[in-house]
Design a protein around this motif. Structure first.
Motif, mmCIF file in Angstrom:
data_model
loop_
_atom_site.group_PDB
_atom_site.id
_atom_site.type_symbol
_atom_site.label_atom_id
_atom_site.label_comp_id
_atom_site.label_asym_id
_atom_site.label_seq_id
_atom_site.Cartn_x
_atom_site.Cartn_y
_atom_site.Cartn_z
ATOM 1 N N ILE A 16 0.949 -1.205 -0.162
ATOM 2 C CA ILE A 16 0.165 -0.034 -0.139
ATOM 3 C C ILE A 16 0.829 1.041 0.000
ATOM 4 O O ILE A 16 1.730 1.478 0.862
ATOM 5 C CB ILE A 16 -1.067 -0.116 1.041
ATOM 6 N N ASP A 17 0.658 1.968 -1.015
ATOM 7 C CA ASP A 17 1.378 3.357 -1.156
ATOM 8 C C ASP A 17 0.732 4.657 -0.712
ATOM 9 O O ASP A 17 1.167 5.445 -0.053
ATOM 10 C CB ASP A 17 1.767 3.736 -2.713
ATOM 11 N N LEU A 29 -7.636 2.565 -1.566
ATOM 12 C CA LEU A 29 -5.985 2.180 -1.221
ATOM 13 C C LEU A 29 -5.393 2.035 -2.412
ATOM 14 O O LEU A 29 -6.068 1.557 -3.576
ATOM 15 C CB LEU A 29 -5.952 0.990 -0.591
ATOM 16 N N TYR A 30 -4.206 2.945 -2.662
ATOM 17 C CA TYR A 30 -3.533 2.730 -3.922
ATOM 18 C C TYR A 30 -2.343 1.996 -3.505
ATOM 19 O O TYR A 30 -1.597 2.346 -2.677
ATOM 20 C CB TYR A 30 -3.190 4.118 -4.460
ATOM 21 N N THR A 63 -7.310 -0.124 -12.556
ATOM 22 C CA THR A 63 -5.662 0.397 -12.875
ATOM 23 C C THR A 63 -5.654 1.904 -12.852
ATOM 24 O O THR A 63 -6.464 2.558 -13.122
ATOM 25 C CB THR A 63 -5.502 -0.001 -14.205
ATOM 26 N N LYS A 64 -4.638 2.262 -12.119
ATOM 27 C CA LYS A 64 -4.637 3.682 -11.917
ATOM 28 C C LYS A 64 -4.540 4.690 -12.983
ATOM 29 O O LYS A 64 -4.926 5.630 -13.314
ATOM 30 C CB LYS A 64 -3.364 3.938 -11.109
ATOM 31 N N ASN A 65 -3.805 4.041 -14.114
ATOM 32 C CA ASN A 65 -3.626 4.769 -15.496
ATOM 33 C C ASN A 65 -5.039 4.832 -16.257
ATOM 34 O O ASN A 65 -5.398 5.955 -16.674
ATOM 35 C CB ASN A 65 -2.790 4.145 -16.524
ATOM 36 N N GLU A 66 -5.709 3.852 -16.304
ATOM 37 C CA GLU A 66 -6.975 3.724 -17.120
ATOM 38 C C GLU A 66 -8.373 4.041 -16.142
ATOM 39 O O GLU A 66 -9.251 4.329 -16.671
ATOM 40 C CB GLU A 66 -7.207 2.488 -17.788
ATOM 41 N N GLY A 67 -8.244 3.681 -14.792
ATOM 42 C CA GLY A 67 -9.250 4.131 -14.071
ATOM 43 C C GLY A 67 -10.414 3.056 -14.390
ATOM 44 O O GLY A 67 -11.650 3.071 -13.796
ATOM 45 N N ASP A 76 1.994 -3.385 -11.558
ATOM 46 C CA ASP A 76 0.952 -2.410 -11.648
ATOM 47 C C ASP A 76 0.677 -1.495 -10.536
ATOM 48 O O ASP A 76 0.635 -2.071 -9.512
ATOM 49 C CB ASP A 76 -0.220 -3.223 -12.001
ATOM 50 N N ILE A 77 0.173 -0.381 -10.655
ATOM 51 C CA ILE A 77 -0.253 0.526 -9.587
ATOM 52 C C ILE A 77 -1.827 0.492 -9.811
ATOM 53 O O ILE A 77 -2.233 0.800 -10.944
ATOM 54 C CB ILE A 77 0.132 1.713 -9.641
ATOM 55 N N VAL A 78 -2.461 0.093 -8.817
ATOM 56 C CA VAL A 78 -4.053 -0.218 -8.600
ATOM 57 C C VAL A 78 -4.633 0.487 -7.537
ATOM 58 O O VAL A 78 -4.016 0.817 -6.721
ATOM 59 C CB VAL A 78 -4.284 -1.622 -8.699
ATOM 60 N N GLY A 79 -5.996 0.778 -7.736
ATOM 61 C CA GLY A 79 -6.825 1.356 -6.910
ATOM 62 C C GLY A 79 -7.519 0.339 -6.405
ATOM 63 O O GLY A 79 -8.055 -0.501 -7.207
ATOM 64 N N LEU A 80 -7.680 0.029 -4.906
ATOM 65 C CA LEU A 80 -8.505 -1.092 -4.244
ATOM 66 C C LEU A 80 -9.600 -0.316 -3.465
ATOM 67 O O LEU A 80 -9.346 0.480 -2.697
ATOM 68 C CB LEU A 80 -7.397 -1.754 -3.607
#
Length: 110
Positions: A16-17, A29-30, A63-67, A76-80
């Motif tokens: 978690i970032d 959470l990202y 996905t953070k880039n495409e939402g 991958d950087i993701v939103g949860l």
């Protein structure tokens, strides 16, 4: 077999970032997928320094880039969004104050 597909076959783990509380979406959470594939609907455990913090259901992964909803793959950087579990007294756990930057999310620890 490439190194990336090998890490996709490992149990999922995410670091978690960022922890945000958004009025329209609740706590988001990202994080960065470190190994495996993070998938919505999975039951996961949040851990801190190897100790379980909470166990809950993963409601969504974007996905953070495409939402867009998507499975998170290594790097991958993701939103949860997590389902807020209840504590032993039946009260809903406040994810915003419970989950911290640096915690990890992985498979449910039974």
């Amino acid at each position: 077999m490439s190194g990336e597909s090998a890490s996709e076959n490992l149990p999922p783990r995410l670091r978690i970032d960022r922890v945000l509380s958004l009025p329209e979406r609740g706590v988001v959470l990202y994080g960065t997928v470190e190994q495996g594939v993070i998938t919505a609907g999975a039951h996961v455990t949040v851990t801190r320094e190897g100790a379980s913090v909470l166990t809950t259901e993963l409601l969504s992964v974007t996905t953070k880039n495409e939402g867009q909803p998507a499975d998170g793959k290594p790097g991958d950087i993701v939103g949860l969004r997590l389902k807020a579990p209840q504590d032993d007294d039946g009260d809903t756990v406040d994810l915003f104050t419970t989950v911290r930057i640096g915690d990890s999310i992985g498979p449910r620890a039974d």
